[in-house]
Design an enzyme around this catalytic site. Sequence first.
Site, PDB file in Angstrom:
ATOM      1  N   ALA A 139       0.853  -1.142  -0.122  1.00 38.64           N
ATOM      2  CA  ALA A 139       0.318   0.149  -0.061  1.00 38.64           C
ATOM      3  C   ALA A 139       0.735   1.233   0.536  1.00 38.64           C
ATOM      4  CB  ALA A 139      -0.661   0.036   1.370  1.00 38.64           C
ATOM      5  N   TRP A 198       9.199   2.164   4.639  1.00 37.90           N
ATOM      6  CA  TRP A 198      10.194   3.822   3.944  1.00 37.90           C
ATOM      7  C   TRP A 198       9.443   4.812   5.794  1.00 37.90           C
ATOM      8  CZ3 TRP A 198       8.238   2.080  -1.440  1.00 37.90           C
ATOM      9  CH2 TRP A 198       8.596   1.281  -1.632  1.00 37.90           C
ATOM     10  N   ILE A 199       8.975   4.459   6.494  1.00 40.22           N
ATOM     11  CA  ILE A 199       9.016   5.657   8.132  1.00 40.22           C
ATOM     12  C   ILE A 199       9.865   6.530   7.319  1.00 40.22           C
ATOM     13  CG2 ILE A 199       7.855   5.448   9.408  1.00 40.22           C
ATOM     14  CD1 ILE A 199       6.314   4.513   7.100  1.00 40.22           C
ATOM     15  N   GLU A 240       5.354  11.456  -0.333  1.00 38.07           N
ATOM     16  CA  GLU A 240       4.116  12.407   0.112  1.00 38.07           C
ATOM     17  C   GLU A 240       2.546  12.200  -0.756  1.00 38.07           C
ATOM     18  OE1 GLU A 240       3.605  15.898   2.362  1.00 38.07           O
ATOM     19  OE2 GLU A 240       5.453  15.824   3.756  1.00 38.07           O
TER      20      GLU A 240
HETATM   21  C1  LIG Z   1      12.725   8.295   1.069  1.00 38.21           C
HETATM   22  C2  LIG Z   1      11.621   7.690   1.454  1.00 38.21           C
HETATM   23  C3  LIG Z   1      10.277   8.520   2.921  1.00 38.21           C
HETATM   24  C4  LIG Z   1       9.584   8.273   2.805  1.00 38.21           C
HETATM   25  N1  LIG Z   1       8.978   8.128   4.396  1.00 38.21           N
HETATM   26  C5  LIG Z   1       7.509   8.100   4.186  1.00 38.21           C
HETATM   27  C6  LIG Z   1       7.311   8.134   6.160  1.00 38.21           C
HETATM   28  O1  LIG Z   1       7.356   9.118   6.485  1.00 38.21           O
HETATM   29  N2  LIG Z   1       5.419   8.031   6.264  1.00 38.21           N
HETATM   30  C7  LIG Z   1       5.495   6.920   5.252  1.00 38.21           C
HETATM   31  O2  LIG Z   1       3.550   6.220   5.821  1.00 38.21           O
HETATM   32  N3  LIG Z   1       5.859   6.677   3.901  1.00 38.21           N
HETATM   33  C8  LIG Z   1       7.234   7.080   3.842  1.00 38.21           C
HETATM   34  N4  LIG Z   1       7.372   6.813   2.377  1.00 38.21           N
HETATM   35  C9  LIG Z   1       6.172   6.071   1.115  1.00 38.21           C
HETATM   36  C10 LIG Z   1       6.048   7.812   0.477  1.00 38.21           C
HETATM   37  O3  LIG Z   1       5.078   7.769   0.658  1.00 38.21           O
HETATM   38  C11 LIG Z   1       5.719   6.249  -1.308  1.00 38.21           C
HETATM   39  O4  LIG Z   1       6.867   5.578  -1.598  1.00 38.21           O
HETATM   40  C12 LIG Z   1       5.064   7.043  -1.608  1.00 38.21           C
HETATM   41  O5  LIG Z   1       3.705   7.215  -1.877  1.00 38.21           O
HETATM   42  C13 LIG Z   1       5.361   5.837  -3.322  1.00 38.21           C
HETATM   43  O6  LIG Z   1       4.451   4.477  -3.252  1.00 38.21           O
HETATM   44  P1  LIG Z   1       4.764   3.154  -3.559  1.00 38.21           P
HETATM   45  O7  LIG Z   1       6.826   3.589  -2.982  1.00 38.21           O
HETATM   46  O8  LIG Z   1       4.530   2.350  -2.739  1.00 38.21           O
HETATM   47  O9  LIG Z   1       4.654   3.328  -4.854  1.00 38.21           O
HETATM   48  P2  LIG Z   1       3.601   2.946  -5.947  1.00 38.21           P
HETATM   49  O10 LIG Z   1       2.242   3.559  -5.139  1.00 38.21           O
HETATM   50  O11 LIG Z   1       3.666   1.203  -5.985  1.00 38.21           O
HETATM   51  O12 LIG Z   1       4.256   3.717  -7.380  1.00 38.21           O
HETATM   52  C14 LIG Z   1       4.761   3.795  -8.474  1.00 38.21           C
HETATM   53  C15 LIG Z   1       4.330   3.897  -9.104  1.00 38.21           C
HETATM   54  O13 LIG Z   1       2.793   3.465  -9.788  1.00 38.21           O
HETATM   55  C16 LIG Z   1       2.214   5.226  -9.737  1.00 38.21           C
HETATM   56  N5  LIG Z   1       0.828   5.112  -9.746  1.00 38.21           N
HETATM   57  C17 LIG Z   1       0.305   4.224  -8.551  1.00 38.21           C
HETATM   58  N6  LIG Z   1      -0.692   4.439  -8.589  1.00 38.21           N
HETATM   59  C18 LIG Z   1      -1.402   4.836  -9.618  1.00 38.21           C
HETATM   60  C19 LIG Z   1      -2.749   4.838 -10.357  1.00 38.21           C
HETATM   61  N7  LIG Z   1      -3.896   5.085  -9.932  1.00 38.21           N
HETATM   62  N8  LIG Z   1      -2.508   5.959 -11.417  1.00 38.21           N
HETATM   63  C20 LIG Z   1      -1.402   6.554 -12.118  1.00 38.21           C
HETATM   64  N9  LIG Z   1       0.180   5.907 -11.572  1.00 38.21           N
HETATM   65  C21 LIG Z   1      -0.123   5.396 -10.113  1.00 38.21           C
HETATM   66  C22 LIG Z   1       2.891   6.024  -9.102  1.00 38.21           C
HETATM   67  O14 LIG Z   1       2.919   7.760  -8.946  1.00 38.21           O
HETATM   68  C23 LIG Z   1       4.921   5.776  -9.120  1.00 38.21           C
HETATM   69  O15 LIG Z   1       4.836   6.469 -10.394  1.00 38.21           O
HETATM   70  C24 LIG Z   1       9.139   7.234   2.093  1.00 38.21           C
HETATM   71  C25 LIG Z   1       9.456   6.790   0.732  1.00 38.21           C
HETATM   72  C26 LIG Z   1      10.502   7.151   0.850  1.00 38.21           C
HETATM   73  C27 LIG Z   1      10.794   6.737  -0.235  1.00 38.21           C
END
Ligand SMILES: Cc1cc2nc3c(=O)[nH]c(=O)nc-3n(C[C@H](O)[C@H](O)[C@H](O)COP(=O)(O)OP(=O)(O)OC[C@H]3O[C@@H](n4cnc5c(N)ncnc54)[C@H](O)[C@@H]3O)c2cc1C
Lengths: 383, 262
Positions: free
Chosen positions: A130, A156-157, A364
């Site tokens: 998620a 990744w928190i 974010e």
């Molecule tokens: C350095 C870092 C710090 C972070 N800190 C936190 C934190 O403190 N707390 C926290 O909760 N999370 C944190 N995160 C997580 C971050 O919020 C997520 O990585 C981000 O929301 C994207 O989720 P995902 O990586 O699972 O990518 P995915 O959701 O798997 O997305 C992969 C790709 O698919 C695209 N995509 C997905 N769904 C769709 C759609 N419906 N339409 C078009 N494109 C789509 C996305 O835009 C992206 O390009 C952090 C991440 C990193 C890398």
Amino acid sequence: MDFTIPQEYEILRKMVHDFVVERLDPISQKVEEEDEIPPEIIKEMAELGFFGLPFPEEYGGGAVSKLGYALFLEELGASSACFSNLIAPHVSLATSSVFIGGTEAQKQKYLPPMCAGEKLGAFALTEPNAGSDAANIETRAEKKGDKWILNGTKNWITNGSIADVVIVYALTDKNLRARGGITAFIVEKGFPGFRVGTVDVKMGLRGSHTAQLLFENCEVPEENVLGEVGMGFLTAMKVLDGGRIGLAAGAVGGAQRLLELSIQWANTRVQFGQPIANNQAIQWMLADMAMEIEAARLMTYKTAWKYDQGLKITRDAAMVKAFASEMACHVADKAVQIHGGIGYMREYPIERAYRDTRILKIYEGTNEIQRMIIARDLLKVGH
Amino acid sequence: MLNIAVCVKQVPDTEARLSVAADKTRIEEQGISFILNPYDEHAVEEAIRLKEKQGGTVTVFCLGPARAEEAIRTALAMGADKAVHLADAAFGGGDEGTAAAALEKAIAGKSFDLVLAGRLAIDDASGQVGARLAEKLGWPHVTAVTRLAVEGREAVANREIDGGSQVVAVTLPAVITAQRGLNQPRYPKIPDIMKARRKEVAKVTPADLGLSGGEVGGAGAKGKVAGLAPAPGRSAGKVIAGEPADAARKVVGLLRDEAKVI
Ligand SMILES: Cc1cc2nc3c(=O)[nH]c(=O)nc-3n(C[C@H](O)[C@H](O)[C@H](O)COP(=O)(O)OP(=O)(O)OC[C@H]3O[C@@H](n4cnc5c(N)ncnc54)[C@H](O)[C@@H]3O)c2cc1C
Ligand SMILES: Cc1cc2nc3c(=O)[nH]c(=O)nc-3n(C[C@H](O)[C@H](O)[C@H](O)COP(=O)(O)OP(=O)(O)OC[C@H]3O[C@@H](n4cnc5c(N)ncnc54)[C@H](O)[C@@H]3O)c2cc1C
């Protein structure tokens, strides 16, 4: 329309600017190498009120408006991104979750130490299955007697490995999910069944740590349900709306610094017998950088202003998050280009900024998700 | 208990690129930012430290236009208690004499034990106001102080002189001006910056101080700035190549014949 920055925020800005130049810039290369912000610097930032600025005085905050907070992050963003990645997730995400979603008793218990920087906060929403689809979280919370039992993994928190207080979003009703089935919990370091997993190795943001958090029959007392059961998703969305302004502000500050370094370099680097700044190719890059920065800055200030007026900002926040993060990536790319080979070298801050900037389009809420939010609103409203 | 007055001035930011205004007597203020004069920052810091140790009050005095309130509020955010702002337009365009005269009227008779000020303001760098104010008050003064100890009614101040330091003892009330090195000024804390908005800044006019229009500002000044010019730009340096001994000979030749300094 009045673009004057209130006097107290000019003073705030100047203080942060001086702090950045005198205290943070001199250590940023060391932080990069050692992957650690010195604890005494964190303490100094805490004493100056960096960890609680937008919260009311009665909870130990600085009573700074969203505009003031944006100006603060703009100045802080000029230095290495690890500093704003320590403060912003703590303030904009974790502490804001308590402030926006918490009960009065929770605010009184958690906000003062969090504002003072004595307790560091993390915001735990993302999971292996998620990310963008945050409503699809699998971490479960079940009521057993007077306790809640959490099971699941968060990924990744930011600040996760060093946080004292983690706001954990978990599923309390599988059928309801985003519509009342997600609840936020205040989990403290040391609660039985909570532990930190692997700390991630990232492209950039050295000095800022993100980690996996594991909940294995983690026991959370009833009074640590943030606000009410089922209100978690709504809280998370409100928190993220506000957080996007801060992210944009940091992007503006970082890009402004890169512009200034690029101007300096262009004026001093001599090729073909003259400073490279004399070439129109370089001048146009500088002009493009400045135009995009200014547009993002104005969008940031306006969105912050709307937030302070209590107006709805969902579309504005999504627009400024996506625009400012893409601006920052364009600017970083041009900064490397203007610097030539030196811009590719570890010894120089340009290379670091280029790597650090890339995350802005992902966390974010990815920029695709921002466009979904914008388009949904456009199609609903019709203009 | 010490009641301390601190004189502060707002000056152009040390990072600002300055240019001369069209009338060639002032700097162009458009587009530059202003700060609390760095030497005054040391004075404010010293006053707050004395208050923290011995109790008392710190009152800031500032002569300057409306924009100078930002410098005043910075001092209040650092920990000063209240301020008096000589902001009336009539105070403008004066010299060191009118500034000291107006400050004296504002400070005298208010049972202050100590006046702290900066050694000089970095904008016009005359370094006279502290000493002139002391003369007008009839108090002793010590300038460019790098260490200050106040015990009872005595202040012992160290000042840097060429090749050493001088220790001067004076009886309070006195005027002390701050040199760099006196202390490390604190950064104002964010909650204190916000709270400083609620501190009292009294705006006073020449009439409030019992001064007539002719005694203040440009009207009362004995001198006026006739012209202002930027420092001449530095021309490119000359690199002298060759063996060290030959090069040294060439340098000496140039210093004698071209630069005419030896
Ligand atoms: C350095 C870092 C710090 C972070 N800190 C936190 C934190 O403190 N707390 C926290 O909760 N999370 C944190 N995160 C997580 C971050 O919020 C997520 O990585 C981000 O929301 C994207 O989720 P995902 O990586 O699972 O990518 P995915 O959701 O798997 O997305 C992969 C790709 O698919 C695209 N995509 C997905 N769904 C769709 C759609 N419906 N339409 C078009 N494109 C789509 C996305 O835009 C992206 O390009 C952090 C991440 C990193 C890398
Ligand atoms: C990883 C790496 C490996 C390398 N390997 C080698 C190697 O094996 N052998 C080797 O000889 N070199 C090597 N180099 C050097 C590389 O070829 C130079 O970095 C490159 O030619 C650019 O030169 P510069 O870095 O001095 O940038 P500069 O020439 O200073 O250029 C700076 C900027 O100014 C622009 N610019 C300069 N002049 C003009 C103009 N007249 N009009 C418009 N724009 C202008 C440039 O396009 C650039 O954007 C390497 C560099 C790196 C980073």
